[in-house]
Design a protein around this motif. Structure first.
Motif, mmCIF file in Angstrom:
data_model
loop_
_atom_site.group_PDB
_atom_site.id
_atom_site.type_symbol
_atom_site.label_atom_id
_atom_site.label_comp_id
_atom_site.label_asym_id
_atom_site.label_seq_id
_atom_site.Cartn_x
_atom_site.Cartn_y
_atom_site.Cartn_z
ATOM 1 N N ARG A 176 37.403 28.217 42.278
ATOM 2 C CA ARG A 176 38.002 29.496 41.856
ATOM 3 C C ARG A 176 38.698 30.141 43.028
ATOM 4 N NH1 ARG A 176 33.274 31.446 38.592
ATOM 5 N NH2 ARG A 176 32.645 32.672 40.420
ATOM 6 N N ALA A 177 39.709 30.950 42.723
ATOM 7 C CA ALA A 177 40.365 31.767 43.753
ATOM 8 C C ALA A 177 40.593 33.142 43.147
ATOM 9 C CB ALA A 177 41.678 31.148 44.198
ATOM 10 N N GLU A 178 39.699 34.061 43.476
ATOM 11 C CA GLU A 178 39.781 35.414 42.929
ATOM 12 C C GLU A 178 39.509 36.429 44.017
ATOM 13 O OE1 GLU A 178 37.857 34.182 38.589
ATOM 14 O OE2 GLU A 178 36.743 35.430 39.996
ATOM 15 N N VAL A 179 39.805 37.680 43.695
ATOM 16 C CA VAL A 179 39.442 38.783 44.582
ATOM 17 C C VAL A 179 38.108 39.335 44.103
ATOM 18 C CG1 VAL A 179 40.089 41.045 45.480
ATOM 19 C CG2 VAL A 179 41.861 39.353 44.947
ATOM 20 N N VAL A 180 37.157 39.373 44.999
ATOM 21 C CA VAL A 180 35.832 39.904 44.675
ATOM 22 C C VAL A 180 35.522 41.036 45.652
ATOM 23 C CG1 VAL A 180 33.364 39.360 44.829
ATOM 24 C CG2 VAL A 180 34.894 37.835 43.591
ATOM 25 N N ASN A 181 34.979 42.112 45.142
ATOM 26 C CA ASN A 181 34.762 43.297 45.951
ATOM 27 C C ASN A 181 33.273 43.523 46.195
ATOM 28 O OD1 ASN A 181 34.839 45.756 47.204
ATOM 29 N ND2 ASN A 181 35.618 46.894 45.450
ATOM 30 N N GLU A 182 32.771 43.034 47.327
ATOM 31 C CA GLU A 182 31.355 43.249 47.672
ATOM 32 C C GLU A 182 31.134 44.687 48.141
ATOM 33 O OE1 GLU A 182 30.078 43.884 50.863
ATOM 34 O OE2 GLU A 182 27.946 43.634 50.439
ATOM 35 N N TYR A 183 32.190 45.316 48.578
ATOM 36 C CA TYR A 183 32.067 46.650 49.187
ATOM 37 C C TYR A 183 32.437 47.732 48.174
ATOM 38 C CZ TYR A 183 32.332 49.937 53.196
ATOM 39 O OH TYR A 183 32.137 50.966 54.083
ATOM 40 N N ASP A 184 32.021 47.542 46.922
ATOM 41 C CA ASP A 184 32.465 48.479 45.889
ATOM 42 C C ASP A 184 31.790 49.839 45.999
ATOM 43 O OD1 ASP A 184 30.574 47.509 42.903
ATOM 44 O OD2 ASP A 184 29.982 47.679 45.011
ATOM 45 N N ARG A 185 30.860 50.004 46.948
ATOM 46 C CA ARG A 185 30.300 51.334 47.175
ATOM 47 C C ARG A 185 31.313 52.244 47.848
ATOM 48 N NH1 ARG A 185 27.808 47.851 51.041
ATOM 49 N NH2 ARG A 185 27.677 48.648 53.173
ATOM 50 N N VAL A 186 32.376 51.649 48.391
ATOM 51 C CA VAL A 186 33.443 52.446 49.019
ATOM 52 C C VAL A 186 34.832 52.080 48.467
ATOM 53 C CG1 VAL A 186 34.693 52.880 51.194
ATOM 54 C CG2 VAL A 186 32.186 52.906 51.163
ATOM 55 N N VAL A 187 35.049 50.802 48.241
ATOM 56 C CA VAL A 187 36.379 50.344 47.833
ATOM 57 C C VAL A 187 36.511 50.337 46.318
ATOM 58 C CG1 VAL A 187 37.998 48.400 47.860
ATOM 59 C CG2 VAL A 187 36.637 48.923 49.897
ATOM 60 N N ARG A 188 37.526 51.009 45.820
ATOM 61 C CA ARG A 188 37.788 51.018 44.374
ATOM 62 C C ARG A 188 38.903 50.037 44.059
ATOM 63 N NH1 ARG A 188 39.089 56.864 42.942
ATOM 64 N NH2 ARG A 188 39.729 57.090 45.111
ATOM 65 N N PRO A 189 38.990 49.604 42.795
ATOM 66 C CA PRO A 189 40.021 48.603 42.470
ATOM 67 C C PRO A 189 41.432 49.063 42.860
ATOM 68 C CG PRO A 189 38.496 48.859 40.639
ATOM 69 C CD PRO A 189 38.123 49.896 41.650
ATOM 70 N N GLY A 190 41.730 50.340 42.625
ATOM 71 C CA GLY A 190 43.059 50.837 42.956
ATOM 72 C C GLY A 190 43.149 51.502 44.313
ATOM 73 N N GLY A 191 42.053 51.505 45.063
ATOM 74 C CA GLY A 191 42.061 52.142 46.373
ATOM 75 C C GLY A 191 42.107 53.665 46.271
ATOM 76 N N ASN A 192 42.693 54.300 47.268
ATOM 77 C CA ASN A 192 42.790 55.756 47.298
ATOM 78 C C ASN A 192 44.231 56.161 46.981
ATOM 79 O OD1 ASN A 192 43.293 58.452 48.253
ATOM 80 N ND2 ASN A 192 41.346 58.367 49.352
#
Lengths: 373, 86
Positions: free
Chosen positions: A241-257
């Motif tokens: 697989r080649a995907e984007v996975v967000n382990e840091y979702d306690r700070v990083v949101r899908p759309g960012g800031n």
């Protein structure tokens, strides 16, 4: 905050290391991290000891001071030496050797230069010294760009006329694509920077997974964030697989800031920029938009750039690109030390060479466990 | 530069806030987090609050890490797939 201390538990780290060893394929895997703070965290906690031999963590161009090209650094120093100019920039930049001298040495010889912790410090200096042109030398990635944009807006709002910005700001996703496509680097996946991602969002890396076939995991800075992020990468690789996975979702949101992104879009335009050791990368620099031209140091003080050269023997460029380890440098630990740095990678608090020196005595923040091997 | 320690908001004004970590306080800009509230933990960078730290998501991350760790201890488990993020 006690909750965060759980991200440093050694028993957990050992267990994740076991999972990594089980999940790793037989072949070599090269995972590039592009964040000076990740580099420092890996070496401070001795995390490479937790990885099997064939899982290689490669440091990329994650240190903004380090990737600033020699011509631009010389130009900033020349500006600081110009009569009536007062240069303001982040502390790390002061000790980077230019072709003739560092900014610190120029200041000792009479150039006006001040350390800033925030871009807004440049505004304070400008208000305090109306007889000078204060130039903020902006170094950083998308984490810092919003703060520099805020400086531009504040200067406008408060009608400060003697401030200008020399932007060496850079965007990380374009250089990741450049390095993903470099066959000699053989990068299999990326550990994405934590706080750049807080601004640009997880979605900013989608094209790397989709068009360049590289798994991308956004990971926090704590030891368990990094180890678990590596496990996430290996799990993708093991099933192709080649995907984007967000382990840091306690700070990083899908759309960012979105507020920070809007400020960047208002004040800056992306254009080609030179990265030390890598060369010109399209769309990778952030420069002042025309409507902020009055704040652009390139227009206020169009001094010609002079040719520049890297110090002899210094391989910071190759290190930044991920093509060489600091240990391969003939100067590493000999003529190039934190006290007597030759290149930026040894100067900066986020520099790969400075980080590798921590390998000899990693601070054991992971409670008394050591490595797995 | 990208150090971003989580700091707690003690007080806030219109555009700025007083934040605290380890007994040390600092003023930061709220230009990028206008909705931030007293009591929130924020990542601070270059004199500005960059993003909020979501403690519930932090606890969830720890659960997932703990589960992966527990699976690795079980010698019969192959740890296939694993939890999916987002």
């Amino acid at each position: 905050m006690e909750l965060m201390s759980f991200f440093r538990r050694s028993d957990c780290a050992r267990a994740i290391a076991r999972a990594i060893a089980r999940r790793a394929p037989d072949r070599r895997v090269r995972i590039m991290e592009i964040c000076g703070t990740h580099t420092m965290a890996v070496h401070r906690h001795g995390l490479r000891a937790f990885l099997p031999e064939n899982v290689q963590l490669v440091s990329g161009p994650g240190c903004p001071v380090c990737v600033t090209d020699p011509v631009t650094i010389d130009h900033a120093i020349a500006l600081a030496q110009y009569p009536g100019v007062h240069l303001v920039t982040f502390g790390d930049m002061f000790r980077v050797p230019g072709s003739q001298m560092s900014l610190e040495e120029a200041r000792a010889a009479g150039a006006r230069a001040t350390v800033a912790a925030s871009p807004l410090d440049a505004l304070r200096v400008a208000r305090a010294h109306t007889e000078e042109i204060v130039i903020f030398f902006a170094i950083g990635f998308e984490t810092t760009a919003p703060a520099v944009a805020a400086l531009a807006l504040a200067a406008r709002r408060e009608r400060v006329r003697n401030l200008a910005i020399l932007s060496a700001l850079k965007r990380v996703p374009p250089v990741m694509a450049e390095l993903a496509d470099a066959p000699d680097l053989a990068i299999d996946a990326f550990l994405c920077p934590a706080h750049v991602s807080a601004v640009i969002g997880a979605q900013a890396y989608e094209f790397l997974a989709r068009d360049h076939g590289r798994p991308c995991v956004i990971a926090g800075f704590e030891p368990l964030d990094i180890l678990y992020g590596i496990l996430m990468v290996l799990e993708q690789i093991s099933v192709g697989r080649a995907e984007v996975v967000n382990e840091y979702d306690r700070v990083v949101r899908p759309g960012g800031n979105p507020v920070a992104q809007a400020l960047i879009a208002d004040v800056f335009v992306p254009a080609a920029a030179a990265w030390r050791g890598i060369g010109i990368v399209k769309q990778s620099g952030l420069f002042l938009a025309t409507r902020y031209g009055d704040l652009d140091a390139e227009r206020r003080l169009p001094l010609p750039r002079r040719p520049s050269h890297a110090p002899r023997g210094c391989i910071c460029g190759a290190v930044l690109r991920g093509a060489a380890d600091p240990e391969a440098c003939p100067l590493f630990g000999r003529s190039c030390t934190p006290a007597t740095p030759v290149g930026p990678c040894m100067v900066s608090a986020e520099g790969t060479c400075a980080a590798h020196l921590l390998d000899d005595e990693p601070e054991v923040a992971l409670s008394a466990c050591g490595g797995v091997r | 530069m990208c150090l971003g320690v989580p700091m707690r908001i003690l007080a806030r004004g219109e555009r700025t806030a007083t934040v605290e970590f380890g007994g040390v306080t600092q003023e930061v800009g709220l230009d990028f987090l206008p909705e931030a509230r007293v009591g929130d933990f924020v990542i601070v960078h270059a004199g500005f609050a960059l993003e909020r730290l979501d403690l519930i998501r932090a606890a969830h991350t720890l659960e997932l890490i703990g589960a992966a760790a527990a699976r690795s201890v079980d010698s019969t488990a192959r740890g296939e797939g694993g939890e999916r993020w987002n």
